[in-house]
Design an enzyme around this catalytic site. Structure first.
Site, PDB file in Angstrom:
ATOM      1  N   GLY A 122       0.828  -1.199   0.000  1.00 12.97           N
ATOM      2  CA  GLY A 122       0.000   0.000   0.000  1.00 12.97           C
ATOM      3  C   GLY A 122       0.864   1.251   0.000  1.00 12.97           C
ATOM      4  O   GLY A 122       2.064   1.201   0.296  1.00 12.97           O
ATOM      5  N   CYS A 123       0.240   2.371  -0.334  1.00 13.96           N
ATOM      6  CA  CYS A 123       0.995   3.616  -0.459  1.00 13.96           C
ATOM      7  C   CYS A 123       1.494   4.093   0.911  1.00 13.96           C
ATOM      8  O   CYS A 123       2.686   4.381   1.074  1.00 13.96           O
ATOM      9  CB  CYS A 123       0.137   4.678  -1.135  1.00 13.96           C
ATOM     10  SG  CYS A 123      -1.523   4.864  -0.464  1.00 13.96           S
ATOM     11  N   TYR A 124       0.620   4.175   1.882  1.00 19.71           N
ATOM     12  CA  TYR A 124       1.068   4.594   3.217  1.00 19.71           C
ATOM     13  C   TYR A 124       2.128   3.641   3.774  1.00 19.71           C
ATOM     14  O   TYR A 124       3.156   4.080   4.300  1.00 19.71           O
ATOM     15  CB  TYR A 124      -0.114   4.687   4.181  1.00 19.71           C
ATOM     16  CG  TYR A 124      -1.047   5.858   3.967  1.00 19.71           C
ATOM     17  CD1 TYR A 124      -0.592   7.176   4.063  1.00 19.71           C
ATOM     18  CD2 TYR A 124      -2.399   5.668   3.697  1.00 19.71           C
ATOM     19  CE1 TYR A 124      -1.464   8.249   3.898  1.00 19.71           C
ATOM     20  CE2 TYR A 124      -3.270   6.735   3.534  1.00 19.71           C
ATOM     21  CZ  TYR A 124      -2.799   8.024   3.634  1.00 19.71           C
ATOM     22  OH  TYR A 124      -3.655   9.082   3.478  1.00 19.71           O
TER      23      TYR A 124
END
Lengths: 343, 343, 343, 343
Positions: free
Chosen positions: D147-149
């Protein structure tokens, strides 16, 4: 690989050149020159380029000795001596500034308050609107890279004027530019809180790009063309969108559209949109494309031509690289196949 | 205190009315009506208004009984029955929508695909461009609040056309609007990542405000005026800036400027800027002002008129309140003395 | 009407004071002073105020003679002499700068590299966090208007610390400010193209507002409080949102929420949001509100307090006017009933 | 050239994949699939890609037959069947969604309300944080793209945790994301006028990326790590900046900095900035870089780690391509040498 040098590498157009040439398959960046930041690393000035361009910025002395092609992105007046040095050494010189754009010295004096140091040198310069002047660009020694607004206007109006699809009288060009067009120097107008959520025209009927636009459009039309040109400053970083108004005459919009499509068939960087679509800055950002859309107001007989470019790419560094590609016989799209990000 | 009601209180223009009327010295908000959010609190829909407007949104049934003045901000076609009910009760009705703006039913049919339910009612309606029609507005029963683009265009061109300072032929209106003009409904075009850093025209030569603009300009000019009108969507929240092109004729810009200043002398909400200044959205945001600047292109003989308003205030809710103030004999500026924040 | 003067009227906080006081029912602006623009009209510097504030900017000489209350919005170090002059004449002095905020001269020396010219004068100054110190503010002669970040932090944490709802150890304040907080002076960081679409922290763990925050929180907690404070620059014009992390201890979030609501019951300008809602800059912009929302991470036992203010209003000019209202016995909300525009 | 297929090509991450893979030297896009727009041309949906990607969008049926590598960018739950088909055919499957990121099925059930269709398939999947897991990625059949985070957090904290430079207790991650992270679907929160000039946290202490972050950090630390994670929505298109707070312990910042530099030496896409510099979204936009800066608050003993990525590139499509490059033995940087534009 040829060696390329950039004079004025820390201005916005200069940096965009660095960015594009860093990915060019035929050229390597050999000299990055800056008066303001000489001795600093480019990545100190622009941390975005850390690990990409960590070399020190140098002076431009002798750049014509070490480079095969020299790009200059300088305030007007400063390119002429460098051009002369490059010409003397037989190096290709591509000027992103205004010094060689106008053919008429008196117009140059009027708008830029300068003169032509060497009239022969000026005669040898080619105005590098790539799609218009490919043949002359091949083999040119000095190329005057067009201004951002003139590129947007000329590509949008070329078919209409050269094919005589519309009248050449009373053309209105209402143009809107992103803030990078105003450059890196600090001004109250471009201070974030005073531009954000604002919008305004500037230099209405009095912008320096007017004679350049008219010079090109007049050649396209084969007659003297005058335009009313009003630029505006948009609260976005990049792009120029020009909305242009012409007297349509009797021709159907669909015919004009077909003529435009035919005219630009095979052009890599000009996209004539389908009828009903609108050119939009977001679709050309970060790319070398010029998008053109055509519309009409039937009840006033007006043709509305909209063209959109990225002012930093097709309007500056991208077109400069395209000019280099043409002049030196590379694939015209080399280094320029950036796809606009859409968001 | 009179009692005011708003039908369509949760749309953007409706909410702006709430905001302005909440500070009005002569009116109190009595009914806030919403079809979409009936039964919810306004501050649930817009938390910005927490502690300010916590009342429940109601239906508009019987609003003509409980209110002295009813504002409607609705999709076209929906205002007519409410207007009829208000008229029957002798309540002032101010319509922020399009139902009563056009005098010609055939134009209304053409552009809005609707009809006039009650032709007499339509005849009684007054087009409420406040500065133009103060006398008629006093005592009116139904006031058609002008559209945002038409307000911007008409205030900018009124002196030129009514005093015959310029030709009325071939007028071009290149207008740019903030996104609130597109309303609260979700669209891909107004999805943040697809509008941010973008810019584009829309409905070029085909926008519904064209006949409204022409209706007003024709009255001002005393002759049939046609315009080419192209709106654009700006990536800012608020404001309309219109850049308008006219044939200047022989008059000096300074004379035209003096005539404009004289014409608007004493007007509270119209500011004719000094020569050399440019109207800018940032200077009118959140206020009821219309700023006008005048420029020329001497080499083409073009007069360039720039007008800027906040589309939500002078272009919608502010003008509606100004209309109420005039109609009911209040101080015309009551509730409207917002100072634009500059940043 | 009392007479108010502003020293530093052309800075952002100064201008916001002008804007708010122009609508104040009890005060009239008598002197607008500016070193940089003395002799110019305020509306020349900020055309947004054309027709509103066309008076000439003057020097601040003798402002303590002609005004009942003097506001100063100046770089640190410059307020002290003006405060002394006001004190000598018995005029209320409200300082929007940092000169009187810190009680400890050594802290002032450390963070601002200055000293207290007159220690007695400093002792007489009241730290004007309105909700906290109403009683002292009444009758004060010199009021130190709190910094923007400290206002946001202190209002958000006050109930937690003063009621002992949470531990006072290890508090983290991650704050984000709009660009107006950086002022009107031009910097590369706030040049539009270099801030737009960017986001970054600055002065992490080293911002001058840290000792001010700790001074206030320590009083609230009744014990020495240390915080880790990291500010960030947001690409928006206005607002500060602080996300604050505390050790929750055993109390239920719903209890803490109820305690906050009870604590701030009756406060006009503090809104404790319903559970599940988030404080958002858009809901406080252009207003004097401080919105507070409470959240938790149950699996780490962390309480998350979010507070949002407009840095120019509750974080500067609005709170200054609120201080004046309290000090002079006016309605505390006089001139401050701006409703946030929501869009 | 290998053949690549994309399932979900019209979502934002899908489109970014198209953009990156269109310039990849070893892969050609063979299938672009979309449920919502099947039969339309990609350039109809995204006119930015006109002349670049004019092919029709197809169904994903049989994509495992015609492609060597299949990327999926789909809502959770939908990737599992496609992964199974690819596995059965021995095709590389790279999932940009969440289906294969969590090792614990119970965590997946808790946060995504789904189950593992085929537990063996899940066991075979490799979590593709490229820098961490290069060896496992080589030869993997199913790669779960982080995921990005989590990418932003894990790259920022990896040296600190794996080298034991800081305590692993009480970590706070205050993250801020651009709007593309919210996807292409329309919501009131991402409607331009309601997000512009706003800023707010969301899902504080309750975001689905929390367990993924903890899973990775726990492996890095060799112990169970819990974090408090609060994401915020920034009014910019692209990028995630995470400000992370750790207990520094006794080590000097300069030592920690040196350890970070050493740790990431030779990594192409991780840039540890010089002391005193701050990671900034603008310096990583449109690129695959992760910038990391280190700061401290000496008076609280807090280490502040700031990491910045482009959520669409290193946080999604760029890392997916990097994963493909590693898995298939290409140059790891192939197709990924985009230079951030700086403006």
């Amino acid at each position: 690989m040829i060696k390329a040098g950039i004079v004025g590498a820390t201005g916005y157009a200069g940096l965009e050149l660095v960015r594009i040439l860093s990915g060019h398959p035929e050229a390597e960046l050999s000299v990055l020159s800056s008066v303001s930041f000489e001795g600093k690393r480019l990545s100190d000035v622009y941390p975005a380029l850390l690990h990409v361009r960590d070399e020190e910025l140098s002076s431009s002395d002798g750049i014509e000795d070490s480079c095969d092609v020299v790009f200059a992105s300088l305030p007007h007046g400063l390119s002429q001596p460098i051009a002369a040095r490059c010409a003397a050494k037989g190096r290709l010189f591509i000027d992103l500034g205004a010094d060689f754009r106008l053919e008429s010295e008196s117009e140059y004096e009027k708008w830029y308050n300068g003169s032509f140091d060497d009239k022969e040198l000026h005669k040898s310069a080619v105005y590098g609107l790539c799609e218009l002047s490919r043949k002359k660009i091949k083999g040119a020694g000095i190329i005057a890279n067009p201004g951002c607004y003139p590129t947007s206007a000329a590509l949008g109006l070329w078919p209409a004027l050269s094919l005589g699809l519309c009248g050449a009288e009373g053309i209105i060009i209402d143009a809107k530019s992103g803030v990078t067009g105003a450059g890196r120097a600090l001004t109250q107008n471009t201070h974030y809180p005073e531009l954000n959520e604002g919008f305004s025209p500037y230099k209405a009927g009095a912008h320096r790009h007017t004679p350049e636009i008219e010079q090109t459009l007049s050649k396209m039309a084969g007659t003297d063309v005058k335009v009313t040109f009003v630029p505006h400053l948009l609260p976005v970083n990049r792009g120029i969108l020009s909305t242009m108004y012409l007297q349509k005459g009797g021709r159907a919009l669909s015919d004009i559209h077909a003529a435009y499509r035919d005219f630009y068939k095979g052009e890599l960087f000009v996209r004539v949109l389908e009828n009903g679509r609108y050119a939009d800055l977001k679709n050309v950002r970060m790319s070398n494309y010029c998008d053109i859309s055509l519309h009409e107001d039937p009840h006033t007989g007006t043709l509305i031509v909209v063209s959109a470019i990225d002012n930093m790419v097709k309007g500056a560094a991208g077109q400069a690289v395209q000019n280099m590609n043409i002049a030196l016989g590379f694939d015209e799209a080399a280094g320029l196949q950036m796809i606009p990000p859409a968001f």
